[in-house]
Scaffold this active site. Structure first.
Site, PDB file in Angstrom:
ATOM      1  N   ASP A 105      -6.457  -6.566   4.296  1.00 22.02           N
ATOM      2  CA  ASP A 105      -5.860  -5.224   4.343  1.00 22.02           C
ATOM      3  C   ASP A 105      -5.946  -4.648   5.755  1.00 22.02           C
ATOM      4  O   ASP A 105      -7.049  -4.447   6.280  1.00 22.02           O
ATOM      5  CB  ASP A 105      -6.639  -4.336   3.348  1.00 22.02           C
ATOM      6  CG  ASP A 105      -6.064  -2.934   3.207  1.00 22.02           C
ATOM      7  OD1 ASP A 105      -5.046  -2.624   3.828  1.00 22.02           O
ATOM      8  OD2 ASP A 105      -6.671  -2.158   2.433  1.00 22.02           O
ATOM      9  N   GLY A 106      -4.768  -4.360   6.322  1.00 25.84           N
ATOM     10  CA  GLY A 106      -4.726  -3.676   7.620  1.00 25.84           C
ATOM     11  C   GLY A 106      -3.955  -4.469   8.663  1.00 25.84           C
ATOM     12  O   GLY A 106      -4.342  -5.590   8.991  1.00 25.84           O
ATOM     13  N   GLY A 107      -2.836  -3.901   9.109  1.00 26.39           N
ATOM     14  CA  GLY A 107      -2.068  -4.551  10.172  1.00 26.39           C
ATOM     15  C   GLY A 107      -1.396  -5.850   9.757  1.00 26.39           C
ATOM     16  O   GLY A 107      -1.093  -6.695  10.604  1.00 26.39           O
ATOM     17  N   HIS A 152      -8.276   0.832  -4.193  1.00 23.49           N
ATOM     18  CA  HIS A 152      -9.222   0.610  -3.095  1.00 23.49           C
ATOM     19  C   HIS A 152      -9.954   1.915  -2.808  1.00 23.49           C
ATOM     20  O   HIS A 152      -9.385   2.842  -2.252  1.00 23.49           O
ATOM     21  CB  HIS A 152      -8.400   0.110  -1.888  1.00 23.49           C
ATOM     22  CG  HIS A 152      -9.167  -0.075  -0.624  1.00 23.49           C
ATOM     23  ND1 HIS A 152      -8.543  -0.258   0.595  1.00 23.49           N
ATOM     24  CD2 HIS A 152     -10.501  -0.124  -0.368  1.00 23.49           C
ATOM     25  CE1 HIS A 152      -9.460  -0.405   1.541  1.00 23.49           C
ATOM     26  NE2 HIS A 152     -10.658  -0.308   0.986  1.00 23.49           N
ATOM     27  N   GLY A 209      -0.789   1.683   9.586  1.00 20.72           N
ATOM     28  CA  GLY A 209      -0.139   1.432  10.875  1.00 20.72           C
ATOM     29  C   GLY A 209      -1.061   1.093  12.041  1.00 20.72           C
ATOM     30  O   GLY A 209      -0.692   1.282  13.186  1.00 20.72           O
ATOM     31  N   MET A 221     -12.225   4.122  -0.868  1.00 21.59           N
ATOM     32  CA  MET A 221     -12.916   4.355   0.410  1.00 21.59           C
ATOM     33  C   MET A 221     -13.597   5.712   0.295  1.00 21.59           C
ATOM     34  O   MET A 221     -13.175   6.712   0.897  1.00 21.59           O
ATOM     35  CB  MET A 221     -11.879   4.350   1.557  1.00 21.59           C
ATOM     36  CG  MET A 221     -11.366   2.959   1.868  1.00 21.59           C
ATOM     37  SD  MET A 221      -9.792   2.977   2.763  1.00 21.59           S
ATOM     38  CE  MET A 221      -8.671   3.059   1.370  1.00 21.59           C
ATOM     39  N   ASP A 262      -4.720   3.457  -1.968  1.00 24.48           N
ATOM     40  CA  ASP A 262      -5.800   3.748  -1.025  1.00 24.48           C
ATOM     41  C   ASP A 262      -6.385   5.128  -1.264  1.00 24.48           C
ATOM     42  O   ASP A 262      -5.762   6.146  -0.957  1.00 24.48           O
ATOM     43  CB  ASP A 262      -5.264   3.663   0.410  1.00 24.48           C
ATOM     44  CG  ASP A 262      -5.052   2.225   0.838  1.00 24.48           C
ATOM     45  OD1 ASP A 262      -6.011   1.441   0.733  1.00 24.48           O
ATOM     46  OD2 ASP A 262      -3.937   1.882   1.265  1.00 24.48           O
ATOM     47  N   GLY A 304       1.258  -1.955   4.180  1.00 24.13           N
ATOM     48  CA  GLY A 304       1.796  -0.611   4.015  1.00 24.13           C
ATOM     49  C   GLY A 304       3.016  -0.418   4.881  1.00 24.13           C
ATOM     50  O   GLY A 304       4.157  -0.534   4.428  1.00 24.13           O
ATOM     51  N   SER A 305       2.778  -0.158   6.173  1.00 25.78           N
ATOM     52  CA  SER A 305       3.888   0.173   7.072  1.00 25.78           C
ATOM     53  C   SER A 305       4.902  -0.966   7.183  1.00 25.78           C
ATOM     54  O   SER A 305       6.106  -0.713   7.279  1.00 25.78           O
ATOM     55  CB  SER A 305       3.348   0.582   8.449  1.00 25.78           C
ATOM     56  OG  SER A 305       2.412  -0.360   8.915  1.00 25.78           O
ATOM     57  N   MET A 355      -9.067   7.866  -0.349  1.00 26.91           N
ATOM     58  CA  MET A 355      -9.941   8.260   0.777  1.00 26.91           C
ATOM     59  C   MET A 355     -10.482   9.663   0.550  1.00 26.91           C
ATOM     60  O   MET A 355      -9.752  10.537   0.074  1.00 26.91           O
ATOM     61  CB  MET A 355      -9.146   8.227   2.082  1.00 26.91           C
ATOM     62  CG  MET A 355      -8.488   6.892   2.356  1.00 26.91           C
ATOM     63  SD  MET A 355      -7.711   6.866   3.982  1.00 26.91           S
ATOM     64  CE  MET A 355      -6.819   5.309   3.889  1.00 26.91           C
ATOM     65  N   MET A 367     -11.306  -6.052   5.301  1.00 28.47           N
ATOM     66  CA  MET A 367     -10.538  -5.105   6.115  1.00 28.47           C
ATOM     67  C   MET A 367     -10.260  -5.743   7.479  1.00 28.47           C
ATOM     68  O   MET A 367     -11.175  -6.255   8.137  1.00 28.47           O
ATOM     69  CB  MET A 367     -11.305  -3.793   6.323  1.00 28.47           C
ATOM     70  CG  MET A 367     -11.541  -2.966   5.062  1.00 28.47           C
ATOM     71  SD  MET A 367     -10.046  -2.600   4.119  1.00 28.47           S
ATOM     72  CE  MET A 367      -9.052  -1.687   5.326  1.00 28.47           C
ATOM     73  N   HIS A 374      -1.104  -1.347  -4.355  1.00 27.36           N
ATOM     74  CA  HIS A 374      -2.382  -1.050  -3.695  1.00 27.36           C
ATOM     75  C   HIS A 374      -2.491   0.456  -3.467  1.00 27.36           C
ATOM     76  O   HIS A 374      -1.628   1.066  -2.829  1.00 27.36           O
ATOM     77  CB  HIS A 374      -2.440  -1.811  -2.370  1.00 27.36           C
ATOM     78  CG  HIS A 374      -3.745  -1.720  -1.656  1.00 27.36           C
ATOM     79  ND1 HIS A 374      -4.834  -2.505  -1.966  1.00 27.36           N
ATOM     80  CD2 HIS A 374      -4.141  -0.925  -0.632  1.00 27.36           C
ATOM     81  CE1 HIS A 374      -5.837  -2.199  -1.158  1.00 27.36           C
ATOM     82  NE2 HIS A 374      -5.450  -1.238  -0.343  1.00 27.36           N
ATOM     83  N   SER A 383       0.854  -1.189   0.000  1.00 26.93           N
ATOM     84  CA  SER A 383       0.000   0.000   0.000  1.00 26.93           C
ATOM     85  C   SER A 383       0.887   1.234   0.000  1.00 26.93           C
ATOM     86  O   SER A 383       1.599   1.497   0.969  1.00 26.93           O
ATOM     87  CB  SER A 383      -0.892   0.017   1.241  1.00 26.93           C
ATOM     88  OG  SER A 383      -1.375   1.334   1.432  1.00 26.93           O
ATOM     89  N   GLY A 441      -8.915   4.002   6.997  1.00 28.68           N
ATOM     90  CA  GLY A 441      -8.644   5.421   7.229  1.00 28.68           C
ATOM     91  C   GLY A 441      -7.165   5.709   7.416  1.00 28.68           C
ATOM     92  O   GLY A 441      -6.690   6.749   6.978  1.00 28.68           O
ATOM     93  N   PHE A 442      -6.471   4.784   8.047  1.00 29.14           N
ATOM     94  CA  PHE A 442      -5.072   5.080   8.366  1.00 29.14           C
ATOM     95  C   PHE A 442      -4.192   3.836   8.273  1.00 29.14           C
ATOM     96  O   PHE A 442      -4.663   2.734   8.510  1.00 29.14           O
ATOM     97  CB  PHE A 442      -4.966   5.669   9.780  1.00 29.14           C
ATOM     98  CG  PHE A 442      -5.783   6.918   9.940  1.00 29.14           C
ATOM     99  CD1 PHE A 442      -5.266   8.152   9.559  1.00 29.14           C
ATOM    100  CD2 PHE A 442      -7.095   6.860  10.416  1.00 29.14           C
ATOM    101  CE1 PHE A 442      -6.032   9.305   9.672  1.00 29.14           C
ATOM    102  CE2 PHE A 442      -7.871   8.009  10.530  1.00 29.14           C
ATOM    103  CZ  PHE A 442      -7.341   9.238  10.150  1.00 29.14           C
TER     104      PHE A 442
HETATM  105  C1  DX5 Z   1      -6.383   1.397   5.565  1.00 31.39           C
HETATM  106  C2  DX5 Z   1      -5.842   1.162   4.172  1.00 31.39           C
HETATM  107  C3  DX5 Z   1      -4.709   0.193   4.167  1.00 31.39           C
HETATM  108  C4  DX5 Z   1      -3.508   0.662   4.941  1.00 31.39           C
HETATM  109  C5  DX5 Z   1      -2.599  -0.488   5.243  1.00 31.39           C
HETATM  110  O1  DX5 Z   1      -7.461   2.229   5.500  1.00 31.39           O
HETATM  111  O2  DX5 Z   1      -6.858   0.626   3.342  1.00 31.39           O
HETATM  112  O3  DX5 Z   1      -4.372  -0.237   2.850  1.00 31.39           O
HETATM  113  O4  DX5 Z   1      -2.793   1.666   4.274  1.00 31.39           O
HETATM  114  O5  DX5 Z   1      -1.572  -0.043   6.073  1.00 31.39           O
HETATM  115  P1  DX5 Z   1      -0.903  -1.011   7.137  1.00 31.39           P
HETATM  116  O6  DX5 Z   1      -0.369  -2.206   6.396  1.00 31.39           O
HETATM  117  O7  DX5 Z   1       0.172  -0.161   7.729  1.00 31.39           O
HETATM  118  O8  DX5 Z   1      -1.957  -1.416   8.128  1.00 31.39           O
HETATM  119 ZN    ZN Z   2      -6.412  -0.431   1.353  1.00 34.76          ZN
END
Ligand code: DX5
Ligand code: ZN
Length: 216
Positions: free
Chosen positions: A176-178, A67, A146, A69, A36, A198-199, A38, A138, A34, A9, A143-144
């Site tokens: 997706d997420g964490g 993606h 990390g 959102m 994102d 992502g992170s 928003m 998800m 990916h 991401s 939204g964010f």
């Molecule tokens: C969250 C995004 C994710 C996010 C993933 O709203 O859709 O794609 O950036 O970031 P990490 O992998 O750091 O959770």
């Molecule tokens: Zn995403």
């Protein structure tokens, strides 16, 4: 594991050096990019739009996994498809006419996918499994970057795996997420085959080593 794909991401990338970041994750073995998107309404954050997708398309051959959102996804699907999105995923919570919106994605030449938030029952996507190439689950509230992985997603992945086999549809199951080296094996064991991260990737020194380990 064979067949596991990784979708970094770019939300966590260094935007001042986006081209170099993309080249680095390409060389590191990423399978998708990916993106994102928003809108500050459906989720509290604002990120990027079709212009960024268009710019990415010029610098990479990897499929762009966009993606959305955003509220009223139908309004923007044509623009994202035209900008070069290969896959467009839309949230079941925000699409007012899911089948119609998924068809709109196809009409504009992209591949459709459906997304469910942590609080949304996975059964919501069962009626459209033959209309999508991918379901995105998800594992954080969108939204964010990390945020902490929510293990409740594991049962939903398993349910989706059973249902997609029963309906005999060959869809990708993306999470997706964490996602990191600790949570990736859990989602893979549950049945996911595409990992968004992502992170975990962009804050690491060696992207290739992380991507390789995520796929194990
Ligand atoms: C969250 C995004 C994710 C996010 C993933 O709203 O859709 O794609 O950036 O970031 P990490 O992998 O750091 O959770
Ligand atoms: Zn995403």
């Amino acid at each position: 594991m064979v067949g596991i794909k990784v979708a970094p991401s770019i939300l966590s990338a260094d935007f001042g050096n986006l081209e170099q970041e993309i080249k680095k994750i390409e060389a590191a073995g990423a399978d998708f990019i990916h993106v994102d998107v928003m809108d500050g309404h459906f989720v509290p954050n604002i990120t990027m739009g079709p212009l960024v997708v268009k710019a990415l398309k010029k610098i990479t051959k990897l499929p762009l996994d966009v993606h959305l959102m955003i509220e009223n996804p139908d309004k923007y699907i044509p623009q994202f498809a035209k900008a070069g999105a290969d896959i467009i995923t839309i949230h079941v919570e925000t699409s007012k006419a899911l089948k119609k919106d998924l068809a709109l994605i196809r009409e504009h030449g992209a591949k459709p996918g459906a997304v469910v938030n942590p609080a949304t029952a996975i059964e919501k996507v069962f009626p459209v499994l033959d209309k999508v190439v991918m379901v995105l689950l998800m594992s954080v509230n969108p939204g964010f970057e990390g945020q902490k992985f929510m293990p409740e997603v594991l049962d939903k992945i398993k349910k989706l795996k059973v249902e997609s086999s029963a309906q005999n549809v060959g869809i990708d199951i993306e999470v997706d997420g964490g996602i990191n080296l600790e949570t990736a094996p859990q989602v893979i064991a549950a049945g996911a085959n595409v990992l968004v991260a992502g992170s975990a990737i962009f804050y690491a020194k060696d992207y290739a080593s992380i991507i390789k380990q995520l796929k194990k």
